[in-house]
Design an enzyme around this catalytic site. Structure first.
Site, mmCIF file in Angstrom:
data_model
loop_
_atom_site.group_PDB
_atom_site.id
_atom_site.type_symbol
_atom_site.label_atom_id
_atom_site.label_comp_id
_atom_site.label_asym_id
_atom_site.label_seq_id
_atom_site.Cartn_x
_atom_site.Cartn_y
_atom_site.Cartn_z
ATOM 1 N N ARG A 1 -2.773 -13.834 -2.283
ATOM 2 C CA ARG A 1 -2.640 -14.291 -0.600
ATOM 3 C C ARG A 1 -3.653 -15.698 0.013
ATOM 4 O O ARG A 1 -3.048 -16.118 0.761
ATOM 5 C CB ARG A 1 -3.579 -13.365 0.360
ATOM 6 C CG ARG A 1 -2.705 -12.121 0.061
ATOM 7 C CD ARG A 1 -3.521 -10.727 0.776
ATOM 8 N NE ARG A 1 -3.216 -9.320 0.403
ATOM 9 C CZ ARG A 1 -1.993 -9.119 0.650
ATOM 10 N NH1 ARG A 1 -1.151 -9.382 0.307
ATOM 11 N NH2 ARG A 1 -2.121 -7.149 0.563
ATOM 12 N N ARG B 1 -14.488 -6.645 -10.994
ATOM 13 C CA ARG B 1 -13.968 -5.945 -9.386
ATOM 14 C C ARG B 1 -15.058 -4.486 -9.334
ATOM 15 O O ARG B 1 -14.556 -4.192 -10.349
ATOM 16 C CB ARG B 1 -13.066 -5.918 -8.719
ATOM 17 C CG ARG B 1 -12.265 -7.081 -8.181
ATOM 18 C CD ARG B 1 -11.037 -7.018 -7.798
ATOM 19 N NE ARG B 1 -11.151 -6.890 -6.401
ATOM 20 C CZ ARG B 1 -9.860 -6.427 -5.886
ATOM 21 N NH1 ARG B 1 -8.707 -7.136 -6.132
ATOM 22 N NH2 ARG B 1 -10.016 -5.736 -4.790
ATOM 23 N N SER C 1 1.139 -0.999 -0.537
ATOM 24 C CA SER C 1 -0.459 0.070 -0.064
ATOM 25 C C SER C 1 0.630 1.532 0.154
ATOM 26 O O SER C 1 0.440 2.167 -0.965
ATOM 27 C CB SER C 1 -1.292 -0.035 0.955
ATOM 28 O OG SER C 1 -2.217 -0.515 1.487
ATOM 29 N N ASP D 1 -6.831 -8.141 4.445
ATOM 30 C CA ASP D 1 -6.036 -9.155 4.115
ATOM 31 C C ASP D 1 -5.405 -9.833 4.652
ATOM 32 O O ASP D 1 -5.308 -10.738 3.600
ATOM 33 C CB ASP D 1 -5.177 -7.788 2.973
ATOM 34 C CG ASP D 1 -5.538 -6.572 2.350
ATOM 35 O OD1 ASP D 1 -6.756 -7.096 1.864
ATOM 36 O OD2 ASP D 1 -4.508 -6.085 1.991
ATOM 37 N N GLN E 1 -8.838 2.742 -0.479
ATOM 38 C CA GLN E 1 -8.516 2.381 -1.958
ATOM 39 C C GLN E 1 -9.667 3.672 -2.461
ATOM 40 O O GLN E 1 -9.488 4.591 -3.177
ATOM 41 C CB GLN E 1 -8.954 1.506 -2.362
ATOM 42 C CG GLN E 1 -8.359 0.881 -3.048
ATOM 43 C CD GLN E 1 -8.186 -1.215 -3.565
ATOM 44 O OE1 GLN E 1 -8.478 -1.020 -4.015
ATOM 45 N NE2 GLN E 1 -7.271 -1.756 -3.300
ATOM 46 N N LYS F 1 -12.753 -9.633 -3.266
ATOM 47 C CA LYS F 1 -10.997 -8.920 -3.391
ATOM 48 C C LYS F 1 -10.687 -10.653 -4.114
ATOM 49 O O LYS F 1 -11.180 -9.730 -5.785
ATOM 50 C CB LYS F 1 -10.488 -9.707 -2.357
ATOM 51 C CG LYS F 1 -11.163 -9.329 -1.223
ATOM 52 C CD LYS F 1 -10.273 -7.252 -1.397
ATOM 53 C CE LYS F 1 -10.973 -6.558 0.707
ATOM 54 N NZ LYS F 1 -10.225 -5.023 -0.154
ATOM 55 N N SER G 1 -12.792 1.326 2.930
ATOM 56 C CA SER G 1 -12.864 1.054 1.794
ATOM 57 C C SER G 1 -11.505 1.806 1.547
ATOM 58 O O SER G 1 -11.172 3.161 1.865
ATOM 59 C CB SER G 1 -13.178 0.720 0.720
ATOM 60 O OG SER G 1 -12.024 1.072 -0.359
ATOM 61 N N ARG H 1 -13.100 -14.210 -1.684
ATOM 62 C CA ARG H 1 -12.121 -15.378 -0.620
ATOM 63 C C ARG H 1 -12.705 -15.897 0.558
ATOM 64 O O ARG H 1 -12.291 -17.074 1.669
ATOM 65 C CB ARG H 1 -10.847 -14.582 0.373
ATOM 66 C CG ARG H 1 -10.104 -13.401 -0.760
ATOM 67 C CD ARG H 1 -8.710 -12.850 -0.035
ATOM 68 N NE ARG H 1 -7.871 -12.304 -1.151
ATOM 69 C CZ ARG H 1 -6.632 -11.134 -1.301
ATOM 70 N NH1 ARG H 1 -7.187 -10.529 -0.503
ATOM 71 N NH2 ARG H 1 -6.218 -11.427 -1.683
HETATM 72 C C1 S3P Z 1 -5.363 -1.145 0.312
HETATM 73 C C2 S3P Z 1 -7.065 -1.161 0.668
HETATM 74 C C3 S3P Z 1 -7.467 -2.135 0.878
HETATM 75 C C4 S3P Z 1 -7.262 -4.170 0.775
HETATM 76 C C5 S3P Z 1 -5.921 -3.911 -0.109
HETATM 77 C C6 S3P Z 1 -4.878 -2.863 -0.537
HETATM 78 C C7 S3P Z 1 -4.701 0.112 -0.302
HETATM 79 O O1 S3P Z 1 -8.688 -2.524 -0.198
HETATM 80 O O2 S3P Z 1 -7.916 -4.579 1.023
HETATM 81 O O3 S3P Z 1 -5.075 -5.305 -0.317
HETATM 82 O O4 S3P Z 1 -4.044 0.097 -0.012
HETATM 83 O O5 S3P Z 1 -5.696 0.904 0.029
HETATM 84 P P1 S3P Z 1 -10.079 -1.361 0.067
HETATM 85 O O6 S3P Z 1 -9.881 -0.571 0.110
HETATM 86 O O7 S3P Z 1 -10.881 -2.043 -1.736
HETATM 87 O O8 S3P Z 1 -10.226 -2.426 1.264
#
Ligand code: S3P
Length: 427
Positions: free
Chosen positions: A379, A111, A12, A306, A159, A333, A157, A337
């Site tokens: 993973r 996704r 990240s 994760d 992201q 994901k 989230s 999962r």
């Molecule tokens: C991440 C946020 C998570 C995580 C992903 C990396 C990031 O996803 O599962 O592997 O770097 O911001 P989500 O934001 O969709 O939960």
């Protein structure tokens, strides 16, 4: 297992350092950048947007283009398997006046992207895609000045939050993101380190505006706690183990796996705690321990989302029942999962039920080696390797394990070097 190791950089944080470096003024030097396929996807997309990138060992040097200096790409941007690349880059593309198209592999094209697209449309970007704009490939025509947004995250989230904070740098006035449940905050920490005008309220509401320029930085990426989790569970389950994992990121919004394993009875001792670039880091000493079943849910889930596949492996080896709930996000994901983990662990004799939002796992049952498949999910592949180490009899083979390179190149070799007994088979 015994000995000590250092891990590849946090996935990240590596993505964010490259993305912020690209739109900052000046040079960004990234140490311990993760050369996994996902972060390489981010670098490849940035190169297509005209960003100067030099790679040297585990160091990456990014020549910042400033907020408006990216170029219209002459080709389709390919995010590969990486949801972080696609979602965070969409936040930046929303603030660019040019046309771009972004896509990814089969998994990523399946996704949900509506969670990022919808709020970016509200900010004034034009985005078109499959399934009425909810799925990639996505075409974007951005705007140099976006409308500010006050937005409550419908799912916890990071992201989505990060995409909107990046877009917020291009908005006319302050953008505010409310988080009902806090999720990883690497973007907030790094934006502050780059000089952005960003503040976080005690209730985790984040405010950002684009009135202060980002300045390129030197970023030292901590070891990835999501990668560490596989070694921690392996050392916990293999009797007589004592390992030291150096310089692991232990950001409290990411370290839920340590909380969960401690509750289960693991023996993990953090030492040499310090901070680098606003991120807390520690060495982790892990000794083997007998685990017991626990309940995992609620606000802990985003902090370990994760790590649930590897926690499921820990649970199948633990005495008693583990119940994991509030984790419906697992279904969207790299694979579903809940289904993929249950299907493969059952092949080894795991006694578990799936729930709409998690699992019930009755641990402590006899386990045997099996021929398993990774479903091309990195993973899941690493979780199955560790599960194979914990079975009482027979060898475990994990098919299509090259996807491990998405986030942890060198995983099998590192595990084997610590004495775990893992062999990489060529096809
Ligand atoms: C991440 C946020 C998570 C995580 C992903 C990396 C990031 O996803 O599962 O592997 O770097 O911001 P989500 O934001 O969709 O939960």
């Amino acid at each position: 297992m015994d000995g000590e190791c250092r891990l590849p950089g946090d996935k990240s944080i590596s993505h964010r350092a490259a993305l912020l470096g690209a739109i900052a003024e000046g040079t960004t030097e990234i140490e311990n950048f993760l050369y996994g396929a996902d972060c390489l996807s981010t670098l490849r997309c940035l190169k297509s947007l005209g960003v100067g990138i030099e790679q040297d060992g585990s160091r990456v040097r990014i020549t910042g283009q400033g907020p408006a200096g990216l170029e219209e790409p002459g080709e389709v941007l390919d995010a590969g398997n990486s949801g972080t690349t696609m979602r965070l880059l969409l936040g930046i593309l929303a603030g660019q006046e040019f046309f771009s198209v972004i896509t990814g592999d089969d998994s990523l094209r399946g996704r949900p992207m509506g969670r990022v697209v919808k709020p970016l449309l509200q900010m004034g970007a034009q985005i078109y895609g499959r399934a009425s704009g909810l799925k990639a490939p996505l075409a974007v025509i951005g705007r140099a000045k976006l409308e500010p947004l006050v937005y409550r995250l419908p799912v916890p989230s990071a992201q989505v939050k990060s995409a909107l904070l990046l877009a917020g740098l291009y908005a006319r006035r302050e953008t505010t993101i409310l988080q009902p449940v806090p999720c990883r905050d690497h973007t907030e920490r790094m934006m502050v380190a780059f000089g952005a005008n960003l503040r976080v309220d005690p209730d985790y509401t984040v405010h950002v505006s684009g009135d202060k320029p980002l300045r390129g930085q030197r970023v030292e990426v901590p070891g990835d706690i999501s990668a560490a989790a596989f070694l921690i569970v392996a050392a916990t389950l293999l009797p007589g183990s004592d390992i030291l994992i150096r310089r692991v990121g232990i950001n409290p919004t990411r370290s839920g796996v340590l909380e969960a394993l401690n509750l289960m009875g693991a023996d993990i001792t953090p030492c040499n705690e310090h901070c680098t670039g606003g991120e807390p880091v520690a060495d982790l000493r892990v000794r083997s321990a007998r685990l017991r079943g626990v309940e995992i849910g609620g606000a802990l889930i985003p902090k370990l989302i994760d790590e649930i596949p590897i926690l499921a492996v820990a649970a199948m080896a633990a005495e008693g029942v583990t119940v994991i709930t509030d984790a419906a996000e697992l279904r969207v994901k790299e694979t579903d999962r809940i289904e993929s983990v249950a299907c493969e662990l059952r092949k080894m004799g795991a006694d578990l039920d799936t729930l709409p939002d998690g699992f019930t796992i009755r641990g402590g049952k006899p386990l045997q080696g099996a021929s398993t498949s990774s479903w091309n999910d990195h993973r899941l592949a690493m979780s199955l390797v560790v599960a194979g180490l914990a079975t009482g009899s027979g060898a475990t083979v994990v098919g299509d394990a090259d996807c491990i390179d998405v986030s942890f190149p060198g995983f099998a070799e590192l595990l084997d070097g610590l004495g775990a007994g893992v062999e990489v088979l060529s096809d």
